[in-house]
Design a protein around this motif. Structure first.
Motif, PDB file in Angstrom:
ATOM      1  N   PHE A 128       0.856  -1.185   0.000  1.00  9.19           N
ATOM      2  CA  PHE A 128       0.000   0.000   0.000  1.00  9.19           C
ATOM      3  C   PHE A 128       0.892   1.235   0.000  1.00  9.19           C
ATOM      4  CE2 PHE A 128       1.194   0.231   4.341  1.00  9.19           C
ATOM      5  CZ  PHE A 128       0.827   1.477   4.831  1.00  9.19           C
ATOM      6  N   ASN A 129       0.305   2.352  -0.356  1.00 10.59           N
ATOM      7  CA  ASN A 129       1.048   3.604  -0.451  1.00 10.59           C
ATOM      8  C   ASN A 129       1.228   4.202   0.937  1.00 10.59           C
ATOM      9  OD1 ASN A 129       2.167   6.049  -1.106  1.00 10.59           O
ATOM     10  ND2 ASN A 129       0.305   6.910  -1.995  1.00 10.59           N
ATOM     11  N   SER A 130       2.446   4.106   1.473  1.00  7.23           N
ATOM     12  CA  SER A 130       2.698   4.636   2.822  1.00  7.23           C
ATOM     13  C   SER A 130       2.557   6.151   2.883  1.00  7.23           C
ATOM     14  CB  SER A 130       4.100   4.230   3.292  1.00  7.23           C
ATOM     15  OG  SER A 130       5.097   4.729   2.417  1.00  7.23           O
ATOM     16  N   GLY A 131       2.494   6.783   1.697  1.00  6.19           N
ATOM     17  CA  GLY A 131       2.324   8.232   1.679  1.00  6.19           C
ATOM     18  C   GLY A 131       0.959   8.678   2.178  1.00  6.19           C
ATOM     19  N   VAL A 132       0.002   7.729   2.316  1.00  8.05           N
ATOM     20  CA  VAL A 132      -1.322   8.115   2.818  1.00  8.05           C
ATOM     21  C   VAL A 132      -1.362   8.158   4.340  1.00  8.05           C
ATOM     22  CG1 VAL A 132      -2.432   7.134   0.784  1.00  8.05           C
ATOM     23  CG2 VAL A 132      -2.208   5.739   2.840  1.00  8.05           C
ATOM     24  N   LEU A 133      -0.278   7.744   5.008  1.00  6.84           N
ATOM     25  CA  LEU A 133      -0.252   7.808   6.474  1.00  6.84           C
ATOM     26  C   LEU A 133      -0.217   9.259   6.915  1.00  6.84           C
ATOM     27  CD1 LEU A 133       2.303   4.979   7.372  1.00  6.84           C
ATOM     28  CD2 LEU A 133      -0.184   4.886   7.447  1.00  6.84           C
ATOM     29  N   ALA A 134      -0.919   9.537   7.995  1.00  3.92           N
ATOM     30  CA  ALA A 134      -0.887  10.878   8.570  1.00  3.92           C
ATOM     31  C   ALA A 134       0.528  11.169   9.082  1.00  3.92           C
ATOM     32  CB  ALA A 134      -1.890  10.984   9.713  1.00  3.92           C
ATOM     33  N   ASP A 135       0.883  12.436   9.105  1.00  2.00           N
ATOM     34  CA  ASP A 135       2.205  12.827   9.592  1.00  2.00           C
ATOM     35  C   ASP A 135       2.411  12.293  11.006  1.00  2.00           C
ATOM     36  OD1 ASP A 135       2.702  14.160   7.264  1.00  2.00           O
ATOM     37  OD2 ASP A 135       2.158  16.138   8.050  1.00  2.00           O
ATOM     38  N   GLY A 136       3.588  11.696  11.232  1.00  4.38           N
ATOM     39  CA  GLY A 136       3.909  11.201  12.555  1.00  4.38           C
ATOM     40  C   GLY A 136       3.403   9.797  12.831  1.00  4.38           C
ATOM     41  N   TYR A 137       2.865   9.116  11.794  1.00  5.45           N
ATOM     42  CA  TYR A 137       2.362   7.753  11.979  1.00  5.45           C
ATOM     43  C   TYR A 137       3.174   6.782  11.130  1.00  5.45           C
ATOM     44  CZ  TYR A 137      -1.622   9.416  14.647  1.00  5.45           C
ATOM     45  OH  TYR A 137      -2.403   9.971  15.622  1.00  5.45           O
ATOM     46  N   ILE A 138       3.330   5.564  11.634  1.00  4.61           N
ATOM     47  CA  ILE A 138       4.102   4.532  10.954  1.00  4.61           C
ATOM     48  C   ILE A 138       3.283   3.247  10.906  1.00  4.61           C
ATOM     49  CG2 ILE A 138       6.352   5.499  11.552  1.00  4.61           C
ATOM     50  CD1 ILE A 138       6.523   3.502  13.838  1.00  4.61           C
ATOM     51  N   SER A 139       3.675   2.347  10.007  1.00  6.27           N
ATOM     52  CA  SER A 139       2.976   1.069   9.873  1.00  6.27           C
ATOM     53  C   SER A 139       3.886  -0.076  10.306  1.00  6.27           C
ATOM     54  CB  SER A 139       2.535   0.861   8.422  1.00  6.27           C
ATOM     55  OG  SER A 139       3.662   0.847   7.565  1.00  6.27           O
ATOM     56  N   ASP A 140       3.263  -1.085  10.927  1.00  3.41           N
ATOM     57  CA  ASP A 140       3.969  -2.311  11.265  1.00  3.41           C
ATOM     58  C   ASP A 140       3.810  -3.321  10.135  1.00  3.41           C
ATOM     59  OD1 ASP A 140       5.065  -1.519  13.624  1.00  3.41           O
ATOM     60  OD2 ASP A 140       3.488  -2.343  14.908  1.00  3.41           O
ATOM     61  N   ALA A 141       4.412  -4.491  10.307  1.00  2.00           N
ATOM     62  CA  ALA A 141       4.343  -5.536   9.284  1.00  2.00           C
ATOM     63  C   ALA A 141       2.895  -5.953   9.042  1.00  2.00           C
ATOM     64  CB  ALA A 141       5.178  -6.736   9.710  1.00  2.00           C
ATOM     65  N   ALA A 142       2.558  -6.171   7.770  1.00  2.00           N
ATOM     66  CA  ALA A 142       1.196  -6.534   7.396  1.00  2.00           C
ATOM     67  C   ALA A 142       0.885  -7.976   7.800  1.00  2.00           C
ATOM     68  CB  ALA A 142       1.010  -6.361   5.896  1.00  2.00           C
ATOM     69  N   GLU A 143      -0.370  -8.190   8.171  1.00  2.00           N
ATOM     70  CA  GLU A 143      -0.875  -9.536   8.450  1.00  2.00           C
ATOM     71  C   GLU A 143      -1.812  -9.927   7.298  1.00  2.00           C
ATOM     72  OE1 GLU A 143      -2.803  -9.193  12.187  1.00  2.00           O
ATOM     73  OE2 GLU A 143      -1.045  -8.352  13.198  1.00  2.00           O
ATOM     74  N   ILE A 144      -1.533 -11.097   6.651  1.00  2.12           N
ATOM     75  CA  ILE A 144      -2.279 -11.512   5.465  1.00  2.12           C
ATOM     76  C   ILE A 144      -2.953 -12.848   5.740  1.00  2.12           C
ATOM     77  CG2 ILE A 144      -2.126 -12.019   3.005  1.00  2.12           C
ATOM     78  CD1 ILE A 144       0.478 -10.398   2.969  1.00  2.12           C
ATOM     79  N   ASN A 145      -4.221 -12.940   5.398  1.00  5.06           N
ATOM     80  CA  ASN A 145      -4.971 -14.175   5.604  1.00  5.06           C
ATOM     81  C   ASN A 145      -5.784 -14.500   4.339  1.00  5.06           C
ATOM     82  OD1 ASN A 145      -6.094 -16.407   6.906  1.00  5.06           O
ATOM     83  ND2 ASN A 145      -7.847 -15.192   7.608  1.00  5.06           N
ATOM     84  N   PRO A 146      -5.477 -15.625   3.652  1.00  4.97           N
ATOM     85  CA  PRO A 146      -4.377 -16.550   3.920  1.00  4.97           C
ATOM     86  C   PRO A 146      -3.040 -15.981   3.442  1.00  4.97           C
ATOM     87  CG  PRO A 146      -5.567 -17.237   1.975  1.00  4.97           C
ATOM     88  CD  PRO A 146      -6.333 -16.072   2.523  1.00  4.97           C
ATOM     89  N   LYS A 147      -1.959 -16.534   3.968  1.00  4.23           N
ATOM     90  CA  LYS A 147      -0.635 -16.037   3.609  1.00  4.23           C
ATOM     91  C   LYS A 147      -0.174 -16.526   2.232  1.00  4.23           C
ATOM     92  CE  LYS A 147       0.938 -15.700   8.414  1.00  4.23           C
ATOM     93  NZ  LYS A 147       1.947 -16.147   9.405  1.00  4.23           N
ATOM     94  N   LYS A 148      -0.770 -17.665   1.772  1.00  2.35           N
ATOM     95  CA  LYS A 148      -0.370 -18.224   0.485  1.00  2.35           C
ATOM     96  C   LYS A 148      -1.610 -18.475  -0.375  1.00  2.35           C
ATOM     97  CE  LYS A 148       3.914 -20.458   2.021  1.00  2.35           C
ATOM     98  NZ  LYS A 148       4.700 -21.713   2.036  1.00  2.35           N
ATOM     99  N   VAL A 149      -1.419 -18.406  -1.707  1.00  2.00           N
ATOM    100  CA  VAL A 149      -2.498 -18.689  -2.659  1.00  2.00           C
ATOM    101  C   VAL A 149      -1.997 -19.687  -3.692  1.00  2.00           C
ATOM    102  CG1 VAL A 149      -3.629 -16.456  -2.383  1.00  2.00           C
ATOM    103  CG2 VAL A 149      -1.818 -16.718  -4.104  1.00  2.00           C
ATOM    104  N   LYS A 150      -2.951 -20.369  -4.333  1.00  5.83           N
ATOM    105  CA  LYS A 150      -2.621 -21.305  -5.411  1.00  5.83           C
ATOM    106  C   LYS A 150      -2.803 -20.596  -6.747  1.00  5.83           C
ATOM    107  CE  LYS A 150      -3.802 -25.543  -2.935  1.00  5.83           C
ATOM    108  NZ  LYS A 150      -4.668 -26.759  -2.907  1.00  5.83           N
TER     109      LYS A 150
END
Length: 411
Positions: A146-168
């Motif tokens: 995702f575009n981290s530029g949409v974060l408000a000033d002074g905010y950061i993102s942690d590692a993404a959680e994906i469900n499911p983690k794998k696809v066929k």
């Protein structure tokens, strides 16, 4: 002659014969017209139909086919009635028959069926080059984007959680070998301050970020990206501005909270050691409680608390002078005697300052003014005056230094 004609007209059989002849002539004329209509050929016309879907027939269980266009353009021509029926009902099918196709690349015709034989059909394109490949299914890990530029000033993102983690992913073997990225891209608008949670469609891309023609199962995944403030806790400094009114003394300035949490980019946090409240003491005349803003430097997005209560303990002071306090001499050797040259009378005035209650009970007996001449030999010397006095008031001597004369005692 006229009489003969009149007799004929008046004869009923003559009238019947004439009527019969006219009826025969009329019948012949109508019959000829009908024959001429039947022998005229029907009108011809043509119609162009765009975006006609193409169906592919092949072994879908084991093969993957690429190169077949989704739609084609066909031109129909023929009798209007047949043409209109074909255009309106669309009962025909355009297709590619690959049921006997072999692995590899080949050129095949695009065909049409279930259409009137009285119509002429032109398909564009008439043939296509298709690739028939073995169908392969592999499992791939998904990467959130995702575009981290949409974060408000002074905010950061942690590692993404994906469900499911794998696809066929299923597709041609050579296509699967080109897969470089399997991404779940979030489409969000900012500014974002809270955790993102969204269903995202899977994109399968090659090294040049071209989208690959494959089947993904599942097509979407749930992506959660924790968002938090980039923050730090720092002390709140008290800065005094202005000049205290005459006779006012501040005992203490305390804050309801002495720390604040600031939100900013990491580089700003790293160089920020404190925030401040500014107290204007020029208006202080006694004990005071005021609420003041917490002042932050450029680059800091937010501070908590934004306001803080300040408690000021202050007293209105008064002064009085204690006159002619004697100056004692300490540390004088027994072989010497000493006399003050300045002040010549050996005494000083002391001005004390404090609250009325504090200074009212203080007199000269509460103070000792002295000089220390330890180690001094005979002669005239400049000396410093020292004072011992109560701790709850301040004082000031009329002068800080004087002059003393030390002489040898007579035998």
């Amino acid at each position: 002659m006229d009489k003969f004609i009149n007799r004929l007209i008046e004869n009923p059989w003559f009238i019947r014969v004439i009527a019969l002849i006219l009826a025969l002539l009329l019948f012949e004329n109508v019959n000829q017209e009908n024959q001429s209509v039947i022998n005229v050929p029907q009108d011809q016309d043509a119609e162009i139909i765009k975006n006609v879907p193409v169906t592919s027939y092949y072994d879908t269980e084991n093969l993957v086919v690429s190169g077949v266009p989704e739609t084609v353009t066909i031109t129909l021509s023929g009798p209007k009635s047949n043409l209109q029926q074909a255009v309106t009902q669309r009962g025909f099918e355009v297709y590619v028959d690959l049921t006997e196709a072999e692995i590899g690349t080949q050129e095949v015709p695009i065909q049409i069926r279930d259409i009137s034989e009285r119509l002429t059909v032109k398909i564009e394109p008439e043939t296509v080059e298709v690739s028939v490949q073995e169908k392969v299914t592999k499992e791939f890990s998904v990467e959130a984007e995702f575009n981290s530029g949409v974060l408000a000033d002074g905010y950061i993102s942690d590692a993404a959680e994906i469900n499911p983690k794998k696809v066929k992913i299923t597709g041609a073997k050579d296509v699967l070998e080109k897969i470089s990225y399997v991404k779940a891209t979030l489409d969000v608008k900012g500014p974002i301050q809270d955790t993102l949670k969204q269903e995202a469609e899977i994109l399968v891309l090659d090294q040049e970020l071209n989208k690959l023609d494959v089947v993904v199962e599942p097509r979407t995944v749930e992506v959660t990206i924790p968002i938090k403030a980039s923050s730090k806790t720092v002390p709140i400094r008290i800065v005094e501005n202005g000049t205290l009114p005459e006779g006012v003394n501040i005992d203490s300035i305390t804050l309801e909270k002495d720390e604040a949490t600031i939100i900013a980019e990491k580089d700003i946090l790293d160089k920020t050691e404190s925030v401040r409240v500014e107290v204007d003491v020029s208006e202080i005349t006694g004990d005071t409680e005021i609420t003041l803003p917490v002042i932050i430097s450029d680059g800091i997005v937010a501070v908590d608390p934004e306001l803080v209560k300040v408690t000021i303990k202050a007293k209105k002071s008064e002064s009085k002078t204690l006159s002619n306090l004697p100056i004692s001499i300490q540390g004088l050797s027994d072989q010497y005697k000493a006399a003050f040259r300045d002040p010549s009378n050996g005494s000083l005035n002391v001005t004390i300052t404090g609250t009325n209650e504090e200074i009212s009970s203080i007199d000269a007996s509460n103070f000792q003014v002295y000089v220390d001449v330890s180690g001094l030999d005979a002669g005239d010397h400049d000396v410093k005056f020292f004072v011992d006095g109560p701790d709850n008031v301040t004082w000031k001597l009329a002068k800080d230094t004087g002059r003393i004369s030390i002489t040898q005692k007579e035998a």
